[in-house]
Design an enzyme around this catalytic site. Structure first.
Site, short mmCIF file in Angstrom:
data_model
loop_
_atom_site.label_atom_id
_atom_site.label_comp_id
_atom_site.label_asym_id
_atom_site.label_seq_id
_atom_site.Cartn_x
_atom_site.Cartn_y
_atom_site.Cartn_z
N HIS A 82 0.85 -1.18 0.00
CA HIS A 82 0.00 0.00 0.00
C HIS A 82 0.89 1.24 0.00
O HIS A 82 1.97 1.22 0.56
CB HIS A 82 -0.90 0.02 1.24
CG HIS A 82 -2.16 0.80 1.04
ND1 HIS A 82 -3.32 0.23 0.54
CD2 HIS A 82 -2.46 2.11 1.24
CE1 HIS A 82 -4.26 1.15 0.46
NE2 HIS A 82 -3.76 2.30 0.88
N ASP A 161 -13.66 2.56 7.16
CA ASP A 161 -12.60 3.34 6.52
C ASP A 161 -13.12 3.96 5.23
O ASP A 161 -12.81 5.12 4.92
CB ASP A 161 -11.37 2.48 6.23
CG ASP A 161 -10.35 3.28 5.42
OD1 ASP A 161 -9.92 4.33 5.90
OD2 ASP A 161 -10.05 2.88 4.28
N ARG A 168 -13.03 12.44 4.87
CA ARG A 168 -11.77 13.20 5.05
C ARG A 168 -11.40 13.93 3.79
O ARG A 168 -10.92 15.07 3.81
CB ARG A 168 -10.63 12.23 5.42
CG ARG A 168 -10.66 11.78 6.86
CD ARG A 168 -9.71 10.62 7.07
NE ARG A 168 -8.36 10.89 6.68
CZ ARG A 168 -7.51 9.99 6.19
NH1 ARG A 168 -7.88 8.73 6.04
NH2 ARG A 168 -6.29 10.31 5.88
N SER A 183 -6.29 4.37 8.68
CA SER A 183 -6.97 4.09 7.41
C SER A 183 -6.27 2.95 6.67
O SER A 183 -6.88 1.95 6.26
CB SER A 183 -6.98 5.37 6.56
OG SER A 183 -7.25 5.08 5.22
N LYS A 187 -7.50 -1.28 6.49
CA LYS A 187 -7.74 -1.95 5.20
C LYS A 187 -6.86 -3.19 5.07
O LYS A 187 -7.28 -4.22 4.57
CB LYS A 187 -7.40 -1.00 4.04
CG LYS A 187 -8.53 -0.09 3.66
CD LYS A 187 -8.29 0.53 2.30
CE LYS A 187 -7.28 1.63 2.29
NZ LYS A 187 -7.74 2.91 2.77
N1 URA Z 1 -4.13 5.86 1.64
C1 URA Z 1 -5.12 5.37 2.43
O1 URA Z 1 -5.61 4.27 2.21
N2 URA Z 1 -5.55 6.11 3.44
C2 URA Z 1 -5.03 7.31 3.73
O2 URA Z 1 -5.44 7.92 4.68
C3 URA Z 1 -4.00 7.83 2.90
C4 URA Z 1 -3.58 7.07 1.86
#
Ligand code: URA
Length: 419
Positions: A82, A161, A168, A183, A187
């Site tokens: 990620h 999320d 956000r 966040s 995930k």
């Molecule tokens: N990527 C994400 O999944 N969440 C964030 O808050 C920032 C980048």
């Protein structure tokens, strides 16, 4: 317990209890807390922060707000990746097919654009027919069949999320360590991999502006990983200028396809290889990072990585003729080259400014209901360090409005610092 008490507590910079955080997450997902109340709380968190315990509690509450995937059928070395986001960041679209072509299972849940940064899901959706909304069974069965699936956050995975992420984005509360850490890690916990490589971008076009902040975010996510029993490796990468040349959804997909066919912009190549070599190591397929990079390049040269991408796109309903012939992608109505007005060396191309300009052209959202335009964006023709002669093309602007095109042309000349 009620939401007003929770909002006032955080407004007054007090610590929230695990029960209060769980209450907020559960009731917001259930629709019993309004967007304006959730906005107030998120803004209070943004301003007053969260300590380690609160951040962990928020992460776990969001991770378990829906289903948690069980990927144990793929073994104990399922690796995920990620990024904290950037401009021109098409790394997942390139890297994950390479990894899958090496026999390492890839089950990837990605996000949409956030703030001035792009999102993998929006980019993949610019391939006609490609479905990012799959049910869990189809997602898992695709990984079983072809070794890879890349989808959006549309199943019941970390739904909290998804809601908070969109909120956000719409209330300008993105660049905040506890909110980003919770966040991303929620995930990652929900999507089931037990090893995770995180790309923490730093610089003008990233949410983390300094190395110190990036290190803090890395520490936080490693700490959450330990609590959740996940092995987390962080790589800090520079995001001062856009990554690669293309910024905008279909434009980035085309660049990713060309990369998989062997046309690799140097900065993009370095990030892909750096992250990939760590993923391969975590997957238990090679401890030597340099050798891992070499193996990745071989998968590109042999065409196996590109074929794996094609297989995935086909499996998810996408039209693979666009991958063989990228000229088939729909183009914006106007495509104009911006010409240099002076001679010198490019000193700076502020990635955030480019990201914001791409959003203004329609590549991103300013409200969570807005649709994006896959065809618009910016293709750089020069990068930092390049020499520029008067009349050289600095960049191409792809727009669907003449008025926006004019604004963008002027803005590009201000964004490129040439001395
Ligand atoms: N990527 C994400 O999944 N969440 C964030 O808050 C920032 C980048």
């Amino acid at each position: 317990m009620n939401i007003l008490e929770i909002i006032s507590k955080k407004r007054d910079a007090k610590e929230l209890s695990k029960e209060e955080i769980e209450y907020f997450v559960k009731e917001y997902v259930a629709g019993n807390i309004t967007d304006y109340q959730a906005s107030a709380l998120i803004m209070a968190i943004y301003i007053n922060g969260m300590n380690s315990q609160e951040t962990t509690d928020l992460t776990l509450a969001m991770a378990y707000s829906g289903d948690v995937l069980d990927l144990s059928r793929f073994g104990t070395n399922v690796v995920d990746k990620h990024s904290t986001g950037g401009v021109g960041d098409k790394v997942s679209i390139i890297l994950l097919p390479i990894i899958a072509s090496m026999g390492i299972p890839v089950a990837k849940m990605s996000g949409r654009g956030l703030g001035f940064t792009g999102g993998t899901v929006d980019k993949l959706e610019s391939i006609p027919g490609y479905r990012t909304k799959l049910e869990v069974d189809e997602f898992i069965s695709n990984v079983e069949k072809i070794g890879i699936s890349m989808i959006g956050q549309t199943m019941n995975l970390a739904p909290a999320d998804k809601k908070i992420y969109e909120l956000r984005d719409a209330i300008s509360c993105v660049d905040n360590i506890p909110l980003i850490a919770s966040s991303i890690m929620s995930k990652k916990i929900a999507s089931g991999a037990n090893k995770i490589v995180l790309d923490i971008t730093v610089g003008k076009g990233a949410f983390m502006q300094t190395r110190e902040e990036a290190n803090k975010l890395a520490e936080k996510m490693i700490e959450i990983g330990k609590i959740a029993n996940k092995e987390v490796e962080c790589v800090i990468t520079s995001m001062d200028q856009p990554l690669g040349f293309a910024v905008g959804n279909s434009l980035e997909v085309i660049e990713a396809i060309n990369f998989l066919k062997g046309d690799m912009p140097e900065d993009l190549k370095q990030v892909v290889l750096e992250l990939g070599s760590k993923m391969i190591k975590l997957a238990g397929k090679g401890d030597n990072l340099e050798e891992n990079k070499q193996k990745m390049l071989e998968k590109i040269q042999s065409g196996e990585a590109f074929n794996k991408f094609k297989e995935m796109v086909k499996q998810q309903g996408g039209d693979i003729s666009y991958l063989d012939d990228t000229t088939k992608f729909e183009k914006s109505q106007y495509i104009t080259a911006v010409v240099a007005e002076n001679t010198g060396v490019v000193q700076e191309i502020d990635a955030k400014e480019i990201g914001q300009l791409a959003c203004y052209l329609g590549a991103g959202r300013t409200s969570k209901e807005e649709n994006i335009d896959p065809t618009v964006g910016i293709i750089l023709n020069k990068k930092v360090g390049d020499t520029v002669e008067e009349q050289d093309f600095l960049a191409y602007i792809c727009a669907n409005s003449q008025e926006k095109l004019k604004v963008a042309e002027k803005r590009i000349l201000e964004i490129f610092v040439i001395k």
